[in-house]
Design a protein around this motif. Structure first.
Motif, mmCIF file in Angstrom:
data_model
loop_
_atom_site.group_PDB
_atom_site.id
_atom_site.type_symbol
_atom_site.label_atom_id
_atom_site.label_comp_id
_atom_site.label_asym_id
_atom_site.label_seq_id
_atom_site.Cartn_x
_atom_site.Cartn_y
_atom_site.Cartn_z
ATOM 1 N N LEU A 219 13.085 -11.016 -0.200
ATOM 2 C CA LEU A 219 14.360 -11.559 0.265
ATOM 3 C C LEU A 219 14.421 -11.538 1.786
ATOM 4 N N ALA A 220 13.974 -10.432 2.371
ATOM 5 C CA ALA A 220 13.981 -10.326 3.828
ATOM 6 C C ALA A 220 13.035 -11.348 4.457
ATOM 7 N N PHE A 221 11.978 -11.695 3.742
ATOM 8 C CA PHE A 221 11.022 -12.670 4.258
ATOM 9 C C PHE A 221 11.497 -14.097 4.016
ATOM 10 N N ILE A 222 12.085 -14.344 2.852
ATOM 11 C CA ILE A 222 12.457 -15.704 2.467
ATOM 12 C C ILE A 222 13.842 -16.101 2.987
ATOM 13 N N LEU A 223 14.768 -15.151 3.070
ATOM 14 C CA LEU A 223 16.124 -15.470 3.503
ATOM 15 C C LEU A 223 16.163 -16.173 4.863
ATOM 16 N N PRO A 224 15.423 -15.675 5.874
ATOM 17 C CA PRO A 224 15.422 -16.408 7.149
ATOM 18 C C PRO A 224 14.885 -17.841 7.007
ATOM 19 N N LEU A 225 13.899 -18.030 6.130
ATOM 20 C CA LEU A 225 13.371 -19.374 5.913
ATOM 21 C C LEU A 225 14.433 -20.278 5.304
ATOM 22 N N LEU A 226 15.216 -19.726 4.374
ATOM 23 C CA LEU A 226 16.297 -20.509 3.762
ATOM 24 C C LEU A 226 17.382 -20.838 4.786
ATOM 25 N N VAL A 227 17.662 -19.907 5.694
ATOM 26 C CA VAL A 227 18.642 -20.166 6.751
ATOM 27 C C VAL A 227 18.144 -21.293 7.659
ATOM 28 N N VAL A 228 16.857 -21.229 8.035
ATOM 29 C CA VAL A 228 16.277 -22.290 8.868
ATOM 30 C C VAL A 228 16.344 -23.633 8.136
ATOM 31 N N SER B 279 0.829 -1.207 0.000
ATOM 32 C CA SER B 279 0.000 0.000 0.000
ATOM 33 C C SER B 279 0.862 1.254 0.000
ATOM 34 N N TYR B 280 1.891 1.254 0.824
ATOM 35 C CA TYR B 280 2.753 2.434 0.896
ATOM 36 C C TYR B 280 3.481 2.654 -0.422
ATOM 37 N N VAL B 281 4.058 1.600 -0.981
ATOM 38 C CA VAL B 281 4.808 1.723 -2.238
ATOM 39 C C VAL B 281 3.890 2.220 -3.353
ATOM 40 N N LEU B 282 2.680 1.693 -3.419
ATOM 41 C CA LEU B 282 1.756 2.110 -4.472
ATOM 42 C C LEU B 282 1.246 3.528 -4.272
ATOM 43 N N SER B 283 1.291 4.014 -3.038
ATOM 44 C CA SER B 283 0.782 5.364 -2.771
ATOM 45 C C SER B 283 1.731 6.464 -3.237
ATOM 46 N N MET B 284 2.948 6.115 -3.540
ATOM 47 C CA MET B 284 3.953 7.101 -3.909
ATOM 48 C C MET B 284 4.274 6.980 -5.399
ATOM 49 N N PRO B 285 3.766 7.894 -6.239
ATOM 50 C CA PRO B 285 4.017 7.792 -7.686
ATOM 51 C C PRO B 285 5.501 7.713 -8.038
ATOM 52 N N GLU B 286 6.325 8.437 -7.307
ATOM 53 C CA GLU B 286 7.756 8.416 -7.624
ATOM 54 C C GLU B 286 8.407 7.080 -7.247
ATOM 55 N N MET B 287 7.707 6.280 -6.444
ATOM 56 C CA MET B 287 8.245 4.986 -6.040
ATOM 57 C C MET B 287 7.771 3.853 -6.948
ATOM 58 N N ARG B 288 6.784 4.102 -7.773
ATOM 59 C CA ARG B 288 6.238 3.026 -8.592
ATOM 60 C C ARG B 288 7.293 2.408 -9.497
ATOM 61 N N ALA B 289 8.206 3.233 -9.988
ATOM 62 C CA ALA B 289 9.249 2.716 -10.885
ATOM 63 C C ALA B 289 10.169 1.750 -10.145
ATOM 64 N N SER B 290 10.395 2.005 -8.870
ATOM 65 C CA SER B 290 11.293 1.131 -8.110
ATOM 66 C C SER B 290 10.522 0.141 -7.230
ATOM 67 N N ALA B 291 9.211 0.038 -7.441
ATOM 68 C CA ALA B 291 8.386 -0.850 -6.614
ATOM 69 C C ALA B 291 8.853 -2.301 -6.710
ATOM 70 N N LEU B 292 9.242 -2.721 -7.897
ATOM 71 C CA LEU B 292 9.698 -4.096 -8.068
ATOM 72 C C LEU B 292 10.926 -4.360 -7.203
ATOM 73 N N LEU B 293 11.850 -3.420 -7.176
ATOM 74 C CA LEU B 293 13.042 -3.573 -6.350
ATOM 75 C C LEU B 293 12.660 -3.698 -4.873
ATOM 76 N N TYR B 294 11.734 -2.869 -4.422
ATOM 77 C CA TYR B 294 11.290 -2.922 -3.026
ATOM 78 C C TYR B 294 10.609 -4.253 -2.714
ATOM 79 N N LEU B 295 9.797 -4.743 -3.623
ATOM 80 C CA LEU B 295 9.125 -6.023 -3.397
ATOM 81 C C LEU B 295 10.128 -7.178 -3.381
ATOM 82 N N VAL B 296 11.124 -7.118 -4.254
ATOM 83 C CA VAL B 296 12.174 -8.139 -4.246
ATOM 84 C C VAL B 296 12.934 -8.073 -2.923
ATOM 85 N N LEU B 297 13.276 -6.875 -2.480
ATOM 86 C CA LEU B 297 13.979 -6.701 -1.209
ATOM 87 C C LEU B 297 13.144 -7.244 -0.050
ATOM 88 N N TYR B 298 11.851 -6.904 -0.043
ATOM 89 C CA TYR B 298 10.969 -7.402 1.017
ATOM 90 C C TYR B 298 10.915 -8.930 0.998
#
Length: 166
Positions: free
Chosen positions: A113-122, A92-111
């Motif tokens: 990774l932050a969600f999946i990386l701990p699962l891969l470590v486990v 919601s936050y990323v979509l609310s910022m027009p200037e962020m829409r171009a980099s939204a994919l990068l933010y979602l990939v980063l998110y």
């Protein structure tokens, strides 16, 4: 166009309020975890849902790869109640910022990774023989820190969304 904008403001406002509430509940959970009262925390999966997840995992353990994949998909859907708490406000936050829409994919990939990386470590630790008891001890030892980090994340997201609405 004006109606869509109005709906967006209402949704962002509701999301901001939800984030603040989740932040306050996470702060409460932090205090509970600091006192060793992990069972009294607010933001836990309900016991019935947790039992269902455990049954699904046990059933998938005895099956072939395709059944394990289906078990994983079902568990993921059941745990959406927890994981969606961070995912939806972030999107919601990323979509609310027009200037962020171009980099939204990068933010979602980063998110993700932050969600999946701990699962891969486990997964890696479990593959190399770390016991369930050891995982449980790690969770108990770091529960308060995790809850404090979640509280900070929720409060920051809530504040950002609220400023966007105002």
């Amino acid at each position: 166009v004006q109606a869509i904008r109005g709906v967006g403001i209402v949704l962002y406002g509701l999301m901001a309020i939800a984030c603040v509430v989740l932040g306050v509940l996470s702060l409460r959970d932090y205090l509970m975890a600091r006192q060793g009262k992990l069972g009294d925390m607010s933001l836990n999966l309900p016991e019935k849902l947790r039992e269902r997840i455990h049954r699904q995992i046990r059933a998938g353990r005895k099956a072939f790869w395709s059944a394990a994949f289906v078990s994983g998909a079902v568990v993921s859907l059941l745990e959406l109640a927890c994981t969606g708490q961070v995912y939806l406000p972030t999107i919601s936050y990323v979509l609310s910022m027009p200037e962020m829409r171009a980099s939204a994919l990068l933010y979602l990939v980063l998110y993700n990774l932050a969600f999946i990386l701990p699962l891969l470590v486990v997964l890696a630790l479990a593959t190399y023989g770390v016991s369930t008891k050891r995982f449980q001890d790690l969770f108990i030892r770091h529960a308060a820190k995790a809850k404090l980090a979640m509280a900070g994340l929720f409060l920051v997201l809530g504040t950002l969304l609220l400023f966007h609405v105002l």
